[in-house]
Design an enzyme around this catalytic site. Structure first.
Site, PDB file in Angstrom:
ATOM      1  N   HIS A 267       0.869  -1.191   0.000  1.00 37.58           N
ATOM      2  CA  HIS A 267       0.000   0.000   0.000  1.00 37.58           C
ATOM      3  C   HIS A 267       0.900   1.234   0.000  1.00 37.58           C
ATOM      4  O   HIS A 267       1.576   1.499  -0.982  1.00 37.58           O
ATOM      5  CB  HIS A 267      -0.928  -0.107   1.220  1.00 37.58           C
ATOM      6  CG  HIS A 267      -2.069   0.857   1.265  1.00 37.58           C
ATOM      7  ND1 HIS A 267      -2.466   1.619   0.196  1.00 37.58           N
ATOM      8  CD2 HIS A 267      -2.920   1.189   2.280  1.00 37.58           C
ATOM      9  CE1 HIS A 267      -3.493   2.369   0.543  1.00 37.58           C
ATOM     10  NE2 HIS A 267      -3.796   2.131   1.805  1.00 37.58           N
ATOM     11  N   HIS A 308      -2.731  -2.338  -9.797  1.00 33.49           N
ATOM     12  CA  HIS A 308      -3.638  -1.712  -8.829  1.00 33.49           C
ATOM     13  C   HIS A 308      -4.911  -2.526  -8.760  1.00 33.49           C
ATOM     14  O   HIS A 308      -5.357  -3.070  -9.775  1.00 33.49           O
ATOM     15  CB  HIS A 308      -3.966  -0.278  -9.273  1.00 33.49           C
ATOM     16  CG  HIS A 308      -4.496   0.566  -8.167  1.00 33.49           C
ATOM     17  ND1 HIS A 308      -5.820   0.556  -7.815  1.00 33.49           N
ATOM     18  CD2 HIS A 308      -3.872   1.407  -7.322  1.00 33.49           C
ATOM     19  CE1 HIS A 308      -5.991   1.378  -6.800  1.00 33.49           C
ATOM     20  NE2 HIS A 308      -4.832   1.905  -6.469  1.00 33.49           N
ATOM     21  N   ASP A 364       2.605   5.288  -7.139  1.00 32.65           N
ATOM     22  CA  ASP A 364       3.887   5.168  -6.444  1.00 32.65           C
ATOM     23  C   ASP A 364       5.079   5.031  -7.375  1.00 32.65           C
ATOM     24  O   ASP A 364       6.217   5.098  -6.922  1.00 32.65           O
ATOM     25  CB  ASP A 364       3.852   3.942  -5.513  1.00 32.65           C
ATOM     26  CG  ASP A 364       2.905   4.157  -4.362  1.00 32.65           C
ATOM     27  OD1 ASP A 364       2.941   5.245  -3.791  1.00 32.65           O
ATOM     28  OD2 ASP A 364       2.121   3.249  -4.055  1.00 32.65           O
TER      29      ASP A 364
HETATM   30  N1  ACO Z   1       4.300  -7.128 -10.673  1.00 29.80           N
HETATM   31  C1  ACO Z   1       4.167  -8.364 -11.215  1.00 29.80           C
HETATM   32  N2  ACO Z   1       3.024  -9.035 -11.230  1.00 29.80           N
HETATM   33  C2  ACO Z   1       1.952  -8.466 -10.664  1.00 29.80           C
HETATM   34  C3  ACO Z   1       2.019  -7.192 -10.085  1.00 29.80           C
HETATM   35  C4  ACO Z   1       3.253  -6.512 -10.097  1.00 29.80           C
HETATM   36  N3  ACO Z   1       3.383  -5.313  -9.570  1.00 29.80           N
HETATM   37  N4  ACO Z   1       0.810  -6.857  -9.599  1.00 29.80           N
HETATM   38  C5  ACO Z   1       0.009  -7.888  -9.868  1.00 29.80           C
HETATM   39  N5  ACO Z   1       0.703  -8.856 -10.520  1.00 29.80           N
HETATM   40  C6  ACO Z   1       0.177 -10.112 -11.055  1.00 29.80           C
HETATM   41  C7  ACO Z   1      -0.070 -11.129  -9.957  1.00 29.80           C
HETATM   42  O1  ACO Z   1       1.057 -11.940  -9.740  1.00 29.80           O
HETATM   43  C8  ACO Z   1      -1.254 -11.878 -10.510  1.00 29.80           C
HETATM   44  O2  ACO Z   1      -0.768 -12.755 -11.493  1.00 29.80           O
HETATM   45  P1  ACO Z   1      -1.482 -14.209 -11.731  1.00 29.80           P
HETATM   46  O3  ACO Z   1      -2.851 -13.862 -12.246  1.00 29.80           O
HETATM   47  O4  ACO Z   1      -0.610 -14.898 -12.694  1.00 29.80           O
HETATM   48  O5  ACO Z   1      -1.533 -14.872 -10.384  1.00 29.80           O
HETATM   49  C9  ACO Z   1      -2.061 -10.806 -11.241  1.00 29.80           C
HETATM   50  O6  ACO Z   1      -1.094  -9.813 -11.611  1.00 29.80           O
HETATM   51  C10 ACO Z   1      -3.146 -10.172 -10.379  1.00 29.80           C
HETATM   52  O7  ACO Z   1      -2.533  -9.715  -9.188  1.00 29.80           O
HETATM   53  P2  ACO Z   1      -3.249  -9.623  -7.803  1.00 29.80           P
HETATM   54  O8  ACO Z   1      -2.223  -9.678  -6.720  1.00 29.80           O
HETATM   55  O9  ACO Z   1      -4.381 -10.594  -7.752  1.00 29.80           O
HETATM   56  O10 ACO Z   1      -3.874  -8.190  -7.912  1.00 29.80           O
HETATM   57  P3  ACO Z   1      -4.441  -7.339  -6.708  1.00 29.80           P
HETATM   58  O11 ACO Z   1      -5.494  -6.480  -7.242  1.00 29.80           O
HETATM   59  O12 ACO Z   1      -4.782  -8.226  -5.556  1.00 29.80           O
HETATM   60  O13 ACO Z   1      -3.161  -6.502  -6.248  1.00 29.80           O
HETATM   61  C11 ACO Z   1      -1.608  -4.770  -5.917  1.00 29.80           C
HETATM   62  C12 ACO Z   1      -3.015  -5.136  -6.429  1.00 29.80           C
HETATM   63  C13 ACO Z   1      -1.451  -5.219  -4.467  1.00 29.80           C
HETATM   64  C14 ACO Z   1      -1.465  -3.258  -5.965  1.00 29.80           C
HETATM   65  C15 ACO Z   1      -0.562  -5.466  -6.837  1.00 29.80           C
HETATM   66  O14 ACO Z   1      -0.716  -5.039  -8.165  1.00 29.80           O
HETATM   67  C16 ACO Z   1       0.858  -5.222  -6.345  1.00 29.80           C
HETATM   68  O15 ACO Z   1       1.337  -5.958  -5.473  1.00 29.80           O
HETATM   69  N6  ACO Z   1       1.561  -4.198  -6.925  1.00 29.80           N
HETATM   70  C17 ACO Z   1       2.891  -3.881  -6.473  1.00 29.80           C
HETATM   71  C18 ACO Z   1       2.805  -3.065  -5.193  1.00 29.80           C
HETATM   72  C19 ACO Z   1       2.343  -1.656  -5.431  1.00 29.80           C
HETATM   73  O16 ACO Z   1       2.811  -0.957  -6.326  1.00 29.80           O
HETATM   74  N7  ACO Z   1       1.422  -1.204  -4.567  1.00 29.80           N
HETATM   75  C20 ACO Z   1       0.897   0.160  -4.614  1.00 29.80           C
HETATM   76  C21 ACO Z   1      -0.536   0.142  -5.010  1.00 29.80           C
HETATM   77  S1  ACO Z   1      -1.154   1.780  -5.134  1.00 29.80           S
HETATM   78  C22 ACO Z   1      -1.417   2.234  -3.525  1.00 29.80           C
HETATM   79  O17 ACO Z   1      -1.645   1.464  -2.627  1.00 29.80           O
HETATM   80  C23 ACO Z   1      -1.302   3.617  -3.273  1.00 29.80           C
END
Ligand code: ACO
Length: 430
Positions: A267, A308, A364
């Site tokens: 987050h 996201h 971010d």
């Molecule tokens: N890099 C690589 N793969 C990713 C990423 C990423 N940043 N984000 C999601 N994925 C992949 C997952 O591995 C998953 O793959 P799969 O379908 O093969 O299993 C798919 O994309 C869906 O991901 P989820 O984790 O189910 O997506 P969710 O909506 O739960 O997660 C989150 C959203 C937590 C923001 C995620 O994209 C992430 O971890 N990003 C990196 C951290 C980040 O930048 N956070 C800031 C968010 S903005 C904020 O809070 C202000």
């Protein structure tokens, strides 16, 4: 003929039910009537991480994640970032309308006259280790403020709530700057009420003695970053604010809980992680192997600052920040990590793995580069997120308390453990 309802047939019993569709939702409680027999509790929804459950009705922030739209109280984020400042945006988020000049001045005056913190807070800060993370210090000192303002527990008194809201928005930059100065062993710089909200924060952070001259470009950049971070509807920390606040605890305790949620690397901790990631990559030629590592890690390694829960398109905030970076770098000098970030984005946006999963840069991805160029250390990044988000958290908290449909948050569970067994004394256990 179309009708705003949903017909459900329970194939276990053959019975049919009709539930009302309102604002694109059905009430989860309407499913409780669906039972196989008298002793049955009734049907529930199962939604870990609340990916498809609306927990409230809100009039504050609108997001269309597919189209990359973010509006506060109906105003597009792009217009606010271009024309507003943080305090005016905070007023809008909290009170629903843009202020008149007199309203704005009254609000700004109320905020700037609550910026000081009790001297005991300094002693409290002094108890932290020299290398304590400023986010941990911020979280603890905000929680401690509840003991300084015991009247804040009267959360059903709207006037009282307003006073705590002003206090929190006013004091959070002071606590944040004190936490930073503690970590670098510098004497605390007191607020200067003649400066703007952001100008004052910059001087409390960076003043080295004598008068601090606020650079207008950096002050404006901070205003824009604060506007972009002010609210984002029901994200993890806002849900923590509402969830904890629903127990009717005072707002300082709820804000401390929201800060805790924001601290996590998925987050508000993500922009700090972006910088660590860019440092680790080190140079543009290492990007392809890094991307390969992300793709083959089975979700373990993530491209931080990408993806996201809600945006399945370019995060509109990331677009604004990316554009603004050049203005800041003209003053501070170019952050050398920018080139790695730009190339990383270019490669990721063409890569099938990211395209298929609709992973785009989020807020971010570029904000950390700007903060770093402005002189903020990495561990202040989540703190810089918490300062402006305080107005959003408080607006959501206030809205929840006015909402007659809300009660203490208390989700259900699907119990899969052992049903019942008898206790076995220790001596009898093998
Ligand atoms: N890099 C690589 N793969 C990713 C990423 C990423 N940043 N984000 C999601 N994925 C992949 C997952 O591995 C998953 O793959 P799969 O379908 O093969 O299993 C798919 O994309 C869906 O991901 P989820 O984790 O189910 O997506 P969710 O909506 O739960 O997660 C989150 C959203 C937590 C923001 C995620 O994209 C992430 O971890 N990003 C990196 C951290 C980040 O930048 N956070 C800031 C968010 S903005 C904020 O809070 C202000």
């Amino acid at each position: 003929m179309s009708k705003d309802s949903l017909s459900i047939t329970d194939n276990r019993t053959g019975k049919t039910y009709e539930v009302v569709i309102d604002n694109g939702t059905i009430k989860a409680l309407d499913l409780r009537q669906i039972k196989v027999g008298d002793g049955d509790f009734g049907l529930m929804t199962y939604d870990p991480a609340f990916t498809n459950t609306a927990s409230c009705k809100s009039r504050i922030t609108f997001i269309d994640g597919d189209r990359g739209v973010l509006n506060y109280r109906g105003y597009p984020i792009e217009q606010l970032a271009e024309q507003s400042n943080y305090l005016e945006t905070a007023y809008l988020i909290l009170l629903g309308e843009l202020p008149s000049r007199a309203q704005y001045e009254g609000f700004a005056h109320s905020i700037t006259h609550h910026t000081l913190v009790h001297e005991n807070i300094k002693e409290l800060m002094g108890g932290f280790r020299y290398d304590a993370h400023p986010m941990g210090m911020l979280m603890s000192t905000v929680a401690a403020l509840s003991t300084f303002y015991p009247e804040a527990k009267h959360i059903h008194d709207a006037r009282n709530r307003k006073e705590q809201i002003f206090r929190l928005i006013a004091k959070i930059p002071t606590l944040a700057a004190f936490a930073y100065r503690h970590s670098v062993g510098m004497p605390y710089a007191y607020p200067d009420n003649d400066l703007s909200y952001c100008g004052n924060f910059l001087q409390m952070m960076f003043k080295m003695g004598g008068r601090y001259k606020v650079n207008p470009v950096l002050e404006r950049a901070l205003e824009v970053l604060f506007i972009l971070h002010a609210d984002h509807e029901q994200n993890c920390s806002t849900s923590a604010m509402r969830g904890v606040g629903s127990s009717e605890v005072d707002p300082y305790s709820s804000i401390a809980a929201a800060i805790a949620a924001l601290y996590g690397p998925l987050h508000g901790g993500a922009n700090e992680q972006v910088l660590h990631m860019l440092h680790d990559i080190g140079s543009k030629d290492k990007i392809p192997s890094f991307i390969k590592g992300v793709k083959t890690s089975g979700g373990e390694v993530r491209l931080m600052g990408f993806g996201h829960r809600v945006y399945k398109n370019y995060d509109p905030r990331a677009k604004i920040i990316k554009r603004m970076a050049d203005q800041v770098f003209e003053v501070t000098g170019r952050n050398p990590l920018l080139d790695i970030a730009l190339e990383l984005e270019r490669i990721a946006l063409e890569d099938e793995y990211f395209v298929k999963r609709k992973l785009y840069p989020n807020v971010d991805f570029y904000s950390g580069l700007i903060y770093q160029a402005m002189g903020f250390p990495l561990d202040m990044f989540p703190v810089l997120f918490a300062i402006p988000r305080t107005s959003g958290w408080l607006a959501q908290w206030d809205e929840m308390l006015e909402d007659k449909e809300q009660k203490i948050a208390r989700p259900r569970q699907v119990y899969l453990g052992v049903q019942r067994r008898d206790y076995v004394p220790l001596v009898a256990r093998s």
